[in-house]
Enzyme design. Structure first.
Site, mmCIF file in Angstrom:
data_model
loop_
_atom_site.group_PDB
_atom_site.id
_atom_site.type_symbol
_atom_site.label_atom_id
_atom_site.label_comp_id
_atom_site.label_asym_id
_atom_site.label_seq_id
_atom_site.Cartn_x
_atom_site.Cartn_y
_atom_site.Cartn_z
ATOM 1 N N GLY A 1 0.816 -1.209 0.000
ATOM 2 C CA GLY A 1 0.000 0.000 0.000
ATOM 3 C C GLY A 1 0.847 1.255 0.000
ATOM 4 N N GLY B 1 -4.959 -2.316 5.091
ATOM 5 C CA GLY B 1 -6.214 -1.592 4.937
ATOM 6 C C GLY B 1 -6.872 -1.916 3.610
ATOM 7 N N TYR C 1 -16.433 2.778 8.863
ATOM 8 C CA TYR C 1 -14.974 2.899 8.750
ATOM 9 C C TYR C 1 -14.360 3.284 10.095
ATOM 10 C CZ TYR C 1 -10.414 4.577 7.115
ATOM 11 O OH TYR C 1 -9.068 4.767 6.938
ATOM 12 N N LYS D 1 -12.093 0.948 12.797
ATOM 13 C CA LYS D 1 -10.769 1.422 13.205
ATOM 14 C C LYS D 1 -10.691 1.546 14.730
ATOM 15 C CE LYS D 1 -8.824 2.036 9.130
ATOM 16 N NZ LYS D 1 -7.661 1.223 8.697
#
Length: 281
Positions: free
Chosen positions: A67, A132, A182, A186
């Site tokens: 990423g 992620g 989201y 988290k």
């Protein structure tokens, strides 16, 4: 694409930008907790702290090196020469052609069967988790599986494997009680990793990450352009360049700390990430 379809796509993207920006602006000030308020008085000592850290010959693993943040983190770790051993743990082997990457170890794992790959997590002093996914790309279930289940299982194996300092890339506004999936996920994974009781646990909550992604994410591209057009003093409250996040992670890592948990919000990331240029002569 036909003109009506193009207009529809543009409208959807604009709506997505508006929704994301609105959500960011409505976020309450974060409860940053212990370890997040970092005095910058000691930043002049960073070069010496880096050298002291190098002398310890520590080992590190990176999750999510394919990423944007993980890729920059790997590059910066190698350029700073902070570890005697660097291992990437991922679902596929990355093509690393440059000479600088020749000594990087790669462990290919199946995240659906991580217990079968416990050996990949053995013997690392420090771990960085930059895993992620996006809900659009993976769907709600896939997003939860990656951002919560894979992260938590990896953290469990890292703890069992002897990892002392676990670094988690989270998000501004992370809150397990949030109405936004989201931010809820988290926040939940932050709390559950904390229960593993690493010797040192550092959480980074950046705002919008400013970078040029290799994969196409039109809404994020528009958001980055939006923040890039704003005065730095305003934009820095809600966004941050990836390189600043990475340098904040590494500057924080080399600084000794007695805190079991450190939570760095977007401002702390800006301050610490810009504290010192680690590569200047």
């Amino acid at each position: 694409m036909s003109r009506p379809a193009a207009l529809s796509a543009a409208a959807a993207a604009a709506a997505g930008v508006a929704a994301l920006v609105a959500a960011l602006l409505l976020l309450q000030p974060e409860d940053v907790g212990p370890g997040a308020s970092l005095s910058m008085a000691g930043t002049d000592a960073l070069p010496k702290l880096r050298e002291d850290f190098r002398m310890q010959n520590k080992s590190v693993f990176i999750l999510g090196a394919s990423g944007e943040t993980g890729r920059v983190l790997l590059k910066e770790i190698l350029e700073q020469g902070l570890f005697s051993k660097v291992t990437l743990i991922g679902r596929r082997k990355l093509t690393l052609d440059e000479e600088a990457y020749k000594n990087v170890n790669q462990e290919v794992v199946d995240f659906e069967k991580l217990d079968d790959y416990a050996s990949a997590f053995q013997g690392h002093d420090v771990g960085f988790c930059c895993l992620g996914a996006t809900r659009k790309k993976a769907g709600a279930e896939g997003f939860i599986r990656v951002d919560r289940d894979y992260v938590l299982k990896s953290a469990e194996l890292a703890k069992s494997g002897g990892c002392k300092h676990f670094n988690l890339l989270s998000s501004k506004g992370a809150d397990k009680s949030s109405n936004f999936l989201y931010l809820q996920v988290k926040g939940e994974v932050e709390a559950r990793v904390e229960e593993l009781k690493f010797d040192r646990y550092s959480i980074f909550r950046p705002g919008v990450l400013l970078c040029d992604r290799q994969e196409s994410r039109p809404v994020e591209w528009l958001v980055r352009k939006f923040f890039g057009s704003l005065p730095e003093s305003w934009a820095s409250g809600h966004s941050v360049p990836v390189i600043t996040v990475v340098r904040a992670m590494l500057n924080n890592m080399v600084r000794p700390s007695d805190a079991k948990k450190e939570l760095l919000d977007n401002k702390a990331i800006h301050d610490l990430g810009k504290a010192d240029d680690p590569l200047k002569p």
